[in-house]
Design a protein around this motif. Sequence first.
Motif, PDB file in Angstrom:
ATOM      1  N   GLN B  12     -22.614 -21.080 -19.633  1.00 49.45           N
ATOM      2  CA  GLN B  12     -23.193 -20.063 -20.296  1.00 49.45           C
ATOM      3  C   GLN B  12     -24.681 -19.883 -19.716  1.00 49.45           C
ATOM      4  O   GLN B  12     -25.450 -20.850 -19.914  1.00 49.45           O
ATOM      5  CB  GLN B  12     -22.822 -20.133 -21.807  1.00 49.45           C
ATOM      6  CG  GLN B  12     -21.456 -20.089 -22.350  1.00 49.45           C
ATOM      7  CD  GLN B  12     -21.280 -19.560 -23.636  1.00 49.45           C
ATOM      8  OE1 GLN B  12     -22.224 -19.603 -24.522  1.00 49.45           O
ATOM      9  NE2 GLN B  12     -20.138 -18.915 -24.010  1.00 49.45           N
ATOM     10  N   VAL B  13     -24.901 -18.490 -19.821  1.00 53.41           N
ATOM     11  CA  VAL B  13     -26.208 -18.225 -19.554  1.00 53.41           C
ATOM     12  C   VAL B  13     -26.633 -17.132 -20.806  1.00 53.41           C
ATOM     13  O   VAL B  13     -25.835 -16.370 -21.073  1.00 53.41           O
ATOM     14  CB  VAL B  13     -26.675 -17.415 -18.167  1.00 53.41           C
ATOM     15  CG1 VAL B  13     -26.366 -18.729 -16.990  1.00 53.41           C
ATOM     16  CG2 VAL B  13     -25.983 -16.269 -18.011  1.00 53.41           C
ATOM     17  N   ASP B  40     -19.717 -21.520 -11.899  1.00 57.78           N
ATOM     18  CA  ASP B  40     -20.447 -22.853 -11.359  1.00 57.78           C
ATOM     19  C   ASP B  40     -21.149 -22.491  -9.889  1.00 57.78           C
ATOM     20  O   ASP B  40     -22.166 -23.021  -9.590  1.00 57.78           O
ATOM     21  CB  ASP B  40     -20.095 -24.337 -11.819  1.00 57.78           C
ATOM     22  CG  ASP B  40     -18.914 -24.437 -10.571  1.00 57.78           C
ATOM     23  OD1 ASP B  40     -18.338 -23.540  -9.650  1.00 57.78           O
ATOM     24  OD2 ASP B  40     -18.632 -25.681 -10.626  1.00 57.78           O
ATOM     25  N   ASN B  41     -20.409 -21.422  -9.381  1.00 57.24           N
ATOM     26  CA  ASN B  41     -21.053 -21.084  -7.831  1.00 57.24           C
ATOM     27  C   ASN B  41     -21.882 -19.888  -8.128  1.00 57.24           C
ATOM     28  O   ASN B  41     -22.256 -19.248  -6.950  1.00 57.24           O
ATOM     29  CB  ASN B  41     -19.949 -20.901  -6.952  1.00 57.24           C
ATOM     30  CG  ASN B  41     -18.814 -19.969  -7.422  1.00 57.24           C
ATOM     31  OD1 ASN B  41     -18.854 -19.646  -8.380  1.00 57.24           O
ATOM     32  ND2 ASN B  41     -18.227 -19.702  -6.331  1.00 57.24           N
ATOM     33  N   TRP B  42     -22.087 -19.104  -9.433  1.00 55.85           N
ATOM     34  CA  TRP B  42     -22.657 -17.910  -9.500  1.00 55.85           C
ATOM     35  C   TRP B  42     -24.099 -17.953  -9.175  1.00 55.85           C
ATOM     36  O   TRP B  42     -24.793 -18.944  -9.644  1.00 55.85           O
ATOM     37  CB  TRP B  42     -22.293 -17.249 -10.686  1.00 55.85           C
ATOM     38  CG  TRP B  42     -21.149 -16.606 -10.951  1.00 55.85           C
ATOM     39  CD1 TRP B  42     -19.876 -16.625 -10.103  1.00 55.85           C
ATOM     40  CD2 TRP B  42     -20.622 -15.528 -11.818  1.00 55.85           C
ATOM     41  NE1 TRP B  42     -18.894 -16.062 -10.570  1.00 55.85           N
ATOM     42  CE2 TRP B  42     -19.355 -15.226 -11.441  1.00 55.85           C
ATOM     43  CE3 TRP B  42     -21.305 -14.963 -12.837  1.00 55.85           C
ATOM     44  CZ2 TRP B  42     -18.492 -14.370 -12.155  1.00 55.85           C
ATOM     45  CZ3 TRP B  42     -20.565 -14.126 -13.641  1.00 55.85           C
ATOM     46  CH2 TRP B  42     -19.501 -13.684 -13.389  1.00 55.85           C
ATOM     47  N   ASP B  43     -24.682 -17.082  -8.695  1.00 60.62           N
ATOM     48  CA  ASP B  43     -25.896 -16.670  -8.626  1.00 60.62           C
ATOM     49  C   ASP B  43     -26.478 -15.534  -9.320  1.00 60.62           C
ATOM     50  O   ASP B  43     -25.586 -14.674 -10.044  1.00 60.62           O
ATOM     51  CB  ASP B  43     -26.681 -16.678  -7.174  1.00 60.62           C
ATOM     52  CG  ASP B  43     -25.858 -15.604  -6.156  1.00 60.62           C
ATOM     53  OD1 ASP B  43     -25.293 -14.577  -6.728  1.00 60.62           O
ATOM     54  OD2 ASP B  43     -26.020 -15.630  -4.939  1.00 60.62           O
ATOM     55  N   LEU B  48     -25.462  -9.866 -11.602  1.00 65.49           N
ATOM     56  CA  LEU B  48     -25.765  -8.537 -11.913  1.00 65.49           C
ATOM     57  C   LEU B  48     -24.651  -7.786 -11.393  1.00 65.49           C
ATOM     58  O   LEU B  48     -24.157  -6.497 -12.322  1.00 65.49           O
ATOM     59  CB  LEU B  48     -26.681  -8.220 -10.860  1.00 65.49           C
ATOM     60  CG  LEU B  48     -28.263  -8.766 -11.215  1.00 65.49           C
ATOM     61  CD1 LEU B  48     -29.201  -8.251 -10.209  1.00 65.49           C
ATOM     62  CD2 LEU B  48     -28.729  -7.974 -12.737  1.00 65.49           C
ATOM     63  N   ASP B  49     -23.674  -8.224 -10.424  1.00 64.84           N
ATOM     64  CA  ASP B  49     -22.493  -7.410 -10.353  1.00 64.84           C
ATOM     65  C   ASP B  49     -21.400  -7.515 -11.602  1.00 64.84           C
ATOM     66  O   ASP B  49     -21.008  -6.567 -11.779  1.00 64.84           O
ATOM     67  CB  ASP B  49     -21.772  -8.223  -8.777  1.00 64.84           C
ATOM     68  CG  ASP B  49     -22.430  -8.078  -7.766  1.00 64.84           C
ATOM     69  OD1 ASP B  49     -23.269  -6.840  -7.905  1.00 64.84           O
ATOM     70  OD2 ASP B  49     -22.168  -8.514  -6.650  1.00 64.84           O
ATOM     71  N   LYS B  73     -29.200 -19.856  -8.134  1.00 68.07           N
ATOM     72  CA  LYS B  73     -27.975 -20.411  -8.428  1.00 68.07           C
ATOM     73  C   LYS B  73     -28.084 -20.868  -9.978  1.00 68.07           C
ATOM     74  O   LYS B  73     -28.940 -21.626 -10.370  1.00 68.07           O
ATOM     75  CB  LYS B  73     -27.429 -21.608  -7.828  1.00 68.07           C
ATOM     76  CG  LYS B  73     -26.837 -21.583  -6.454  1.00 68.07           C
ATOM     77  CD  LYS B  73     -25.431 -21.467  -6.595  1.00 68.07           C
ATOM     78  CE  LYS B  73     -24.461 -21.007  -5.396  1.00 68.07           C
ATOM     79  NZ  LYS B  73     -25.206 -20.725  -4.259  1.00 68.07           N
ATOM     80  N   LEU B  74     -27.075 -19.993 -10.708  1.00 71.50           N
ATOM     81  CA  LEU B  74     -27.410 -20.226 -12.175  1.00 71.50           C
ATOM     82  C   LEU B  74     -27.020 -21.517 -12.724  1.00 71.50           C
ATOM     83  O   LEU B  74     -26.071 -22.229 -12.393  1.00 71.50           O
ATOM     84  CB  LEU B  74     -26.351 -19.231 -12.998  1.00 71.50           C
ATOM     85  CG  LEU B  74     -27.039 -17.513 -12.625  1.00 71.50           C
ATOM     86  CD1 LEU B  74     -25.869 -16.841 -12.904  1.00 71.50           C
ATOM     87  CD2 LEU B  74     -28.092 -17.466 -13.466  1.00 71.50           C
TER      88      LEU B  74
END
Lengths: 575, 89
Positions: B12-13, B40-43, B48-49, B73-74
């Motif tokens: 979670q962010v 876990d691979n999201w940047d 934004l997408d 990378k988040l």
Amino acid sequence: MPKILRVNMTTKEVKFEDVPEKYAALGGRGLTSQMVLDDVPPTCEPLGEFNKLVIAPGLLSGTNAPSSGRLSVGGKSPLTGGIKESNAGGISSQKLGSMGIKAIVIEGKPSEKGSYMLKLSEEGAELVAADDLAGKGTYDVTKICRERFNDKVAVITIGPAGEMLMPSAGLTNNDTEGNSSRYAGRGGLGAVMGSKGLKAIVIDCNKTFDAPVQDSDAFKVAAKKFTKILLDHPVCGQGLPAYGTNVLMNIINEAGALPVRNFSKGRFDKANDVGGEKLAEVAKERGGKATHACHPGCVMRCSNVYPMPDGKVCAPIEYETAWCFGPNLEISDLDVVAKLNYICNDVGLDTIEAGCTLGVLAEAGVIAFGDGEAAIKALEEVEKGTPLGRIIGGGSAVAGKAFGITRVPAVKGQGIPAYDPRSCKGNGVTYATTPMGADHTAGYAVTANILKVGGHVDPNKSDGQVELSRNLQVATAAVDATGLCLFVAFAVLDNPEGVPTIVEMINAQYGTELTPDDVIALGQQILKVEREFNAKAGFTKADDRLPEFFTTEVLEPHKTKFDIKDEELDEVFNF
Amino acid sequence: MTVALLRGEYMQVEVRVFSGLEKFLDQKRFGEPFSVEVQDNWDLRSLLDHLSIPKEQVFTKLVNGKHQELDYKLNDGDRVSLFPPVGGG
């Protein structure tokens, strides 16, 4: 032919003089600082007969160059003991430029008590008794003068704080609507004006864009180009008009550089409640304005009109003011911020200094952090001239001494503004070294540190900050000489056509053949002049330092201290 | 139990948008924090997408108070603050 208006308050003599060759190519801060160095003994008493108040429009003020109506006010500061140039918007600068007045010099000191008004029009100038205005707030003074003369006049005035010679008193002038809120606030020049018995200067001239221009065709082309440069830049063309300067509240908070609780923390969980977005929302809801020009012809229109619950308006609320009365005091009520701002405008105090001082008083337990009513009550003491009121008007350093507080955010006696120097280190270099005392505008490293304008320099690291501050201090001094608003720098830093276009405008106006290199030289020259005055006034390297606690206390959230070495600070002015 | 484990696969962010970017989101106010589950691979670009915020409208991307680029990378618990071009002083 341009003239200098010299007003001798000892003899009450008022005369127009030709402009010496030496001053012909100078304007704004370039002129005020040079005249102060030339004519004011650096060791003089700032509130005595030998100090002078120099008021000058910028080189481009009174032309139709966009956003060029800034006014410079100079003298020896009773707050810092050094040279001061304080810069204001409002409608005075363009009128002076249009009348061909290069500077107004207020000198001497009357031996008897009494208040005077300088009345200036195209017919001439006269000094008249103004005892009926004595002790009045600036809003009243401006209203009375607009009724007495006409509603187009510009009124430069001081409030009771200036009359009581408080070291952080500013002098103000009005916007087009008559709000006396466009302050040359910093450094106590309002007290210098008060020391000379001058309550107001009324400029009765209906001209705004009538400064003489030698090559008007070339000027028109350059001014149009410069307007486009400003409007094309996202900050100048979109960001500033939409939310004003207080749009910074949230980004500075998110970046962890927002000074909270007298510079104890870098984030405030209620910052959003006093930010620009909220301000715009409330202002519009109440019939105010989220965008407003502080002077005619400004295309960035970063000002605002905030209607207060009591029916009055505070126009504008700037970011630094929202910060110093908001997060700095842990206050999250915009109406309280507006009220504190209004009191300062009316009584004639610099808002930043007042906010820093209230922060010190809260640290001392005189008022409580987060208690808006207590802050309002304390600030209301200023007008009454009570001991507490005089301590507040004395500024943050005076308040620290009075109450035994050592965590005083001030350099050279002037309060540090809205960016913590530990997590916006470029600004820390500027606060420490500018000849003005802590001043964010003197070298606004927030640009590259946080806004990513003009490159990026990591705000939490020491690398590159000295060079960044140096370059910005030089550029700022030059911009302050032109009468252009400093905010043009956002566009100019990112657009290589920016500086050459400013030079084209100046060349077209004055028939000169300046190049962009001359602009850098001008900025450096102004800083040298200011540092020469300060050195002769007794300033040394030891004065170019931040308060100790910034180097020993860790700032959250980035766990930073101010760690730029003294030797590096001493390299800022290595030109 | 199963649900908890499945949830555990997502990070979670905490996101905040400011200065007009809220218009791209439903029922979110400027500065109002909201949680987003991310893989876990999201940047930042993926985020934004996912939020349908046009990348060209976002000028400043702060993660935990520091500037980051779209390919950042988040990590779980990141505080993400998004701004259009802003300035003042």
